[in-house]
Design a protein around this motif. Structure first.
Motif, PDB file in Angstrom:
ATOM      1  N   UNK A 110       1.026  -1.400  -0.205  1.00 53.53           N
ATOM      2  CA  UNK A 110       0.181  -0.419   0.135  1.00 53.53           C
ATOM      3  C   UNK A 110       1.082   1.245   0.104  1.00 53.53           C
ATOM      4  N   UNK A 111       0.087   2.214  -0.838  1.00 49.74           N
ATOM      5  CA  UNK A 111       0.709   3.593  -0.115  1.00 49.74           C
ATOM      6  C   UNK A 111       1.056   3.948   0.829  1.00 49.74           C
ATOM      7  N   UNK A 112       2.300   5.076   1.384  1.00 53.11           N
ATOM      8  CA  UNK A 112       3.616   5.274   0.387  1.00 53.11           C
ATOM      9  C   UNK A 112       4.591   4.089   0.051  1.00 53.11           C
ATOM     10  N   UNK A 113       4.017   3.380   0.819  1.00 51.59           N
ATOM     11  CA  UNK A 113       5.437   1.951   0.186  1.00 51.59           C
ATOM     12  C   UNK A 113       5.820   1.775  -0.930  1.00 51.59           C
ATOM     13  N   UNK A 114       4.457   1.225  -1.183  1.00 46.75           N
ATOM     14  CA  UNK A 114       4.498   0.486  -3.277  1.00 46.75           C
ATOM     15  C   UNK A 114       5.404  -0.190  -3.136  1.00 46.75           C
ATOM     16  N   UNK A 115       5.925  -0.670  -2.610  1.00 45.42           N
ATOM     17  CA  UNK A 115       7.108  -1.733  -3.590  1.00 45.42           C
ATOM     18  C   UNK A 115       6.471  -3.790  -3.207  1.00 45.42           C
ATOM     19  N   UNK A 116       6.739  -3.883  -3.781  1.00 45.33           N
ATOM     20  CA  UNK A 116       7.363  -5.614  -4.183  1.00 45.33           C
ATOM     21  C   UNK A 116       6.908  -6.066  -2.552  1.00 45.33           C
ATOM     22  N   UNK A 117       6.348  -7.261  -2.141  1.00 47.13           N
ATOM     23  CA  UNK A 117       6.266  -7.706  -1.089  1.00 47.13           C
ATOM     24  C   UNK A 117       6.451  -9.226  -0.935  1.00 47.13           C
ATOM     25  N   UNK A 118       6.224  -9.642  -2.069  1.00 47.21           N
ATOM     26  CA  UNK A 118       5.945 -11.069  -2.411  1.00 47.21           C
ATOM     27  C   UNK A 118       5.609 -11.403  -3.672  1.00 47.21           C
ATOM     28  N   UNK A 119       6.985 -12.296  -4.277  1.00 50.04           N
ATOM     29  CA  UNK A 119       7.159 -12.280  -5.999  1.00 50.04           C
ATOM     30  C   UNK A 119       6.336 -13.905  -5.573  1.00 50.04           C
ATOM     31  N   UNK A 120       5.505 -14.277  -6.924  1.00 47.06           N
ATOM     32  CA  UNK A 120       5.276 -15.715  -7.152  1.00 47.06           C
ATOM     33  C   UNK A 120       6.508 -16.836  -7.664  1.00 47.06           C
ATOM     34  N   UNK A 121       6.794 -17.504  -7.269  1.00 49.95           N
ATOM     35  CA  UNK A 121       8.279 -18.445  -8.394  1.00 49.95           C
ATOM     36  C   UNK A 121       7.147 -19.956  -8.463  1.00 49.95           C
ATOM     37  N   UNK A 122       6.297 -19.779  -7.764  1.00 49.29           N
ATOM     38  CA  UNK A 122       5.715 -21.558  -8.319  1.00 49.29           C
ATOM     39  C   UNK A 122       3.762 -21.383  -8.339  1.00 49.29           C
ATOM     40  N   UNK A 123       3.607 -22.257  -9.590  1.00 53.52           N
ATOM     41  CA  UNK A 123       2.057 -22.246  -9.404  1.00 53.52           C
ATOM     42  C   UNK A 123       1.745 -23.516 -10.108  1.00 53.52           C
ATOM     43  N   UNK A 124       1.465 -24.226  -9.584  1.00 53.82           N
ATOM     44  CA  UNK A 124       0.977 -25.368 -10.361  1.00 53.82           C
ATOM     45  C   UNK A 124      -0.308 -25.618 -11.248  1.00 53.82           C
ATOM     46  N   UNK A 125      -0.761 -24.742 -11.137  1.00 53.70           N
ATOM     47  CA  UNK A 125      -1.882 -24.576 -11.719  1.00 53.70           C
ATOM     48  C   UNK A 125      -1.704 -23.709 -12.315  1.00 53.70           C
ATOM     49  N   UNK A 126      -1.108 -22.862 -13.298  1.00 52.39           N
ATOM     50  CA  UNK A 126      -0.762 -22.194 -14.461  1.00 52.39           C
ATOM     51  C   UNK A 126      -0.990 -22.414 -15.797  1.00 52.39           C
ATOM     52  N   UNK A 127      -1.767 -23.987 -15.234  1.00 57.68           N
ATOM     53  CA  UNK A 127      -1.432 -24.577 -16.818  1.00 57.68           C
ATOM     54  C   UNK A 127      -2.849 -24.411 -17.377  1.00 57.68           C
ATOM     55  N   UNK A 128      -4.172 -23.322 -15.768  1.00 56.75           N
ATOM     56  CA  UNK A 128      -5.684 -23.446 -16.372  1.00 56.75           C
ATOM     57  C   UNK A 128      -5.793 -22.112 -17.218  1.00 56.75           C
ATOM     58  N   UNK A 129      -5.289 -21.032 -17.590  1.00 59.48           N
ATOM     59  CA  UNK A 129      -4.966 -19.802 -18.183  1.00 59.48           C
ATOM     60  C   UNK A 129      -7.120 -19.434 -17.256  1.00 59.48           C
ATOM     61  N   UNK A 130      -7.523 -18.622 -18.963  1.00 60.82           N
ATOM     62  CA  UNK A 130      -8.568 -18.722 -18.604  1.00 60.82           C
ATOM     63  C   UNK A 130     -10.104 -19.033 -19.527  1.00 60.82           C
TER      64      UNK A 130
END
Length: 282
Positions: A110-130
């Motif tokens: 949130x503001x005023x920090x507005x920086x990355x707090x967590x990055x997704x590095x792996x997702x086993x449901x990435x195949x689902x798409x839209x």
């Protein structure tokens, strides 16, 4: 209501992306993946069905959210562990990345920090798409099931919705009253939840999550994190999301520490560089 004669022409105007993200600082996924390969588990928390619990992750460590017994969605809140006024900003994460998050995308503060707090590095449901309905998984469009909306729509007093679960968990973790803790509970990342907007009415919808035991979503902690996860009372959210009858299952949080030196010269991201003058100078 009468349409203007140029209605079709107006509808045909091409959209413009509000926040082109090509200039966003990119996570070094190769570095993260290399560090992850050296990591060992240092903590775990099992979230009970229709309940929430908290966990902590040091900057530079990894955490994994897993389905362990059956299809279950969860509502995730994250705070800066050293200053909980800096917390996950669902709306800006959505504006920067889209309605659903996956590998390589980030949860921003949130503001005023507005920086990355967590990055997704792996997702086993990435195949689902839209899917054909416009649905996808891990959304930042829903808020969280809550007792206030339930009361508004049906007059209910349901206490195991995700908002209340997260409030109790945060209050217990920080030794706060419920009244003190509640304002810190915020819009979530809906982990494993399959959602979208209907194309005819534009309404938020959910459908059965494709998650199965063994699926997981894994993150790299960019800053020191305090997290809270609620195992949604809707189970896989195939029918309703504030329910004592839906089949619900636990969710597992695991924390992993990389080997010393595995991240090289990586440093936690600094707070946003905006000078906060807001157009006024003394």
């Amino acid at each position: 209501m009468t349409q203007p004669i140029d209605a079709a022409e107006r509808r045909a105007v091409k959209p413009v992306i509000c926040y082109p993200n090509e200039t966003l600082p990119e996570p070094d996924l190769a570095l993260y993946q290399s560090a992850r390969s050296t990591a060992t588990k240092v903590d775990e928390v099992l979230i009970q069905p229709r309940e929430a619990d908290t966990f902590r992750v040091q900057a530079g460590h990894f955490f994994r959210i897993s389905s362990v017994e059956g299809p279950q969605v969860g509502d995730l809140n994250l705070w800066n562990a050293d200053d909980i006024s800096e917390r996950f900003y669902s709306g800006k994460s959505r504006a920067l990345h889209g309605t659903h998050l996956t590998t390589g995308e980030r949860m921003w503060t949130s503001f005023p920090g507005m920086r990355p707090m967590a990055t997704i590095t792996d997702d086993t449901l990435g195949w689902y798409g839209i899917d054909e309905y416009g649905g996808s998984v891990h959304d930042v469009i829903g808020t969280r099931c809550d007792p206030y909306t339930g009361n508004l729509l049906s007059g209910s007093q349901y206490h195991h919705c995700c908002h209340s679960n997260l409030t109790r968990a945060l209050a217990d973790e920080l030794g706060m009253s419920l009244e003190e803790a509640e304002p810190h509970v915020h819009d979530v990342l809906n982990v494993f939840m399959c959602t979208g907007f209907t194309r005819d009415t534009g309404q938020y919808f959910m459908k059965a999550s494709p998650v199965r035991p063994g699926d997981y979503l894994e993150f790299f902690a960019e800053i020191n994190l305090l997290g809270a996860m609620s195992a949604c009372p809707g189970g896989d959210c195939s029918s309703e999301h504030s329910s004592d009858s839906a089949a619900c299952y636990p969710m597992l949080i695991e924390v992993f520490s990389p080997a010393e030196g595995a991240l090289g010269e990586w440093q936690s991201p600094a707070r946003n560089g905006y000078d906060r003058s807001h157009g006024r100078w003394v």
